[in-house]
Write an enzyme that holds these catalytic residues in place. Sequence first.
Site, short mmCIF file in Angstrom:
data_model
loop_
_atom_site.label_atom_id
_atom_site.label_comp_id
_atom_site.label_asym_id
_atom_site.label_seq_id
_atom_site.Cartn_x
_atom_site.Cartn_y
_atom_site.Cartn_z
N SER A 69 2.59 -16.60 -31.52
CA SER A 69 2.48 -17.11 -32.88
C SER A 69 3.69 -16.67 -33.71
O SER A 69 4.82 -16.92 -33.30
CB SER A 69 1.15 -16.63 -33.47
N ASP A 107 -3.09 -27.08 -30.33
CA ASP A 107 -2.79 -25.99 -31.27
C ASP A 107 -2.88 -26.53 -32.70
O ASP A 107 -2.08 -27.36 -33.10
CB ASP A 107 -1.39 -25.44 -30.98
N HIS A 122 -4.59 -22.40 -30.05
CA HIS A 122 -3.46 -21.54 -30.41
C HIS A 122 -3.49 -20.15 -29.77
O HIS A 122 -2.48 -19.62 -29.32
CB HIS A 122 -3.44 -21.40 -31.94
#
Lengths: 434, 460
Positions: free
Chosen positions: A241, A333, A368
């Site tokens: 991330s 995501d 994600h």
Amino acid sequence: MLTEVGTCPLLSVQPSRAQVDEKVQIVVMNLLPNQKVTLHSLHQSEDKDFWEAFGHYISDEYGTVTVAKDESLGGTYEGTEQMGLLWSMRPIPGSRPGLRLRKMNILTPIVIHISVYGGHLSQGFSQQTPLATSVTERWYVAPGVQRVNIRENGVRGTLFLPPGPGLYPGVLDLWGGGGGLVEYRSGLLASHGFASMALEYLGPEDLRTADVDVSYFEKAYQILQNHPKVQRDRMAMLGLSFGSAVTLSMAAYSKVIKPQCCVCISGSHVFPVDKSLFEVFEGMKKYIGRVQVNEENQVIHRNIILPIPSDPALKVDVGRIKCPLLLVNAGDDQNWASVESAEDMEMMMEKAGNRDLLTVLTYPGAGHLIEPPYSPHFRASNFILQGVKEKIVMLWGGQTKPHAYAQEDSWEKILAFLRKHLYFSSNFAVKAKL
Amino acid sequence: MYYFTAAFFNSKLRCVANLTILKQINRVDNLISLRSVSTQKRTCPLLSVQPVRGLLDEKFQIAVTNLPPNQKVTLHSLHQSDDKDFWEAFGHYVSDEHGSVTGFKDESLGGTYDGTEPMGLLWSMRPIPGSRHGLRIRKRDIFRPMEVRISVYNGHLSQGFSHQAPLATSVTERWYVAPGVKRVNIREKEIRGTLFLPPGSGPYPGVLDLWGGGGGLVEYRSALLASHGFASMALEYLAPEDLSLEDTDASYFEKAYQILNNHPMVKKDHLAVLGLSLGSAITLNMVSYSKVIKPQCCVCISGSHLMPVEKSLSELFELMKNHEDKLCVNEDNQVIYRNLILSLPCQSGKVDVGRIKCPLLLVNGDDDQNFPAVESAEDMAMMMDKAGNRHLLEILTYPDTGHLIEPPYSPHFRATKYKLQWTKERIVMLWGGQTKPHAYAQEDAWKKILAFLWQHLSAP
């Protein structure tokens, strides 16, 4: 017909103490033939919430259920899924909403109760007596792994060292915008022979975002590289991330951080980290209008970088990267537009002539939060937005089964990638290839 | 630092690791020619032991990868016992053309074990050079694992391991107890023991677990049995300070049996008695004569029916003392106990095994120097044949195996220090056996004992 004075079913879970990324063999024997049973897993998290999973099975003509071979006919997972009782776990009915499962104290194991119940149950497990129960432990750290607190020069982190005299390749391990000091992935990497340092760069009260800039990450990298048990010329950066954005920025621009390879999970090259984090977040705030909220009041963050800007100032110049780069992305995501970013990065690297360094893994149906294998899937969970300290529910995306597959497959490939460039590469032995 | 002058890799290897069962598949992907180099930088071999935390009777897979091809290496294990002594084992290997050594496939060419022996690094352990004599490993704190350091060294070493830096090290834990197993102190009237309960709500089949003349409260086998689904009670019947030998008679064992049978987590009348050595003699006695002890089955390891234990133990030991002249001692001053038992008056003393009414499994080593277990078993078979209950008897006899048939992968002790119960004299007792066959016997016997117990205790 199951009688009260039944057989003594024998439930075995092997190994009873496993590493988090190791598979377990769950077998029930000595049932009646063709008996309906439910296999159930139960775990109480550090936050005291209960998580469970279950699968409906029918024993074969010998009265045996072998999870690795037999099909679950329903439950929280179905089909032949050896590890379904782990990755399909979810909070029990009545739990608080938006939960996420994360182990913060990794020196103790995750303890899971595996039970077999008579019949096909979908609820009320606590009111029934199981036919048999086994307790299994899952560990993030192997025996002999050392945990070292890092508090040096303003840098905060935890270094995990494999057992033995060393020297080991080093991995700088960066989590995302959730902040804090998250150790479990580094513990696991150390259990695979890497000196891995989990870095804290967001969140602690005495570390202001205005003070965290490129030099913070460079200092952290050097602390790792200079450690007596770390091999200076075998280093990697691994980010997830926002940690991916940091990784890409450092790999492209830093004169200090020159790893042998990088891994970026669910990341993007948009919003380069070439200033302090405070300034980066201020820059992002301009686009906050693009962030959406769905009907369940879950925040969809991905559009904040869409469309991918053409202005180079808003993107890391990935054409400058000189080491192999592995991107691990999720097709669903909802937090970062990582797939679109990867496409753009590929174009930039093609133009710059370093496309051969890039490997992109895209997992359809995954969300994600691509974590180590067999962790449960969280389509959305509670989150505190860094800049505004607001509590929201963040939509991560993904469906459970493809997400579980992505976690298992990507971890194998990440380890293979790290081993290839940090253990097996022959670049260290020769200065020039023939 | 290591200096490799051998030819380095000739091909670029891509190693794909399967983290479940260890399958290291090396695929030759691209070919990059490299000069043969002498390099100051050592390769980083990867050593993996899976599972890294195992139950004592679980196998592990050891694999080393990323070595140069055809390299001589030594796999080494090191353990420091509860008594602080060091134990080690080692095997000499040569890596294959991919630079791998795989413990369950490759042959050890020498060391403390040879041949293809996946668990050799455990069962062939012995005290390091310079240790005290007559040592034995027995775990007392069973809630902490046995820690074993597995290392790979360059070359074929047979000594001096502490002076060399290994190429790689892994620490593995061997547990006597599975997660969730509960330990219950038993102190009821004068009965002393420890009950281990499997996880879950039960009830479970029960096992009364009796060790031998060494005495004390030995818990590890019961903990392991509980890890396999049995409520197992280790009974202390010799040597505790407040328990006199005069009081240890048939009623002591009967009370212990009843405590187990009546326990709320134990399935009533689904019990077994398991004994080793003197514990076997007691088992045979009880199951033949007692009106209280009526188990579903019995297991007797390294036992004999020639010892009269139906009176108190003090009378038994008195009898032993009187026959002490029959004890042999060999040139190494090790006591051979078996002849003393063979010399005991047969007609009055023999247990009448024709009276036994439950399945009985005898587990014996044919090099047992402590008890005449094999001869006793033959005699028992004859007696049971005459009495008509021979069908209840099963005998396992293991060649070149000694007296102390312990759970799998424990090291073998041919002779160890021992304190004779009735004279408190310290001697060295010869148990017998050769290491490799003894290791095989322990592994095979344990599997068969568990299967036997399960077969007879799991019926409704």
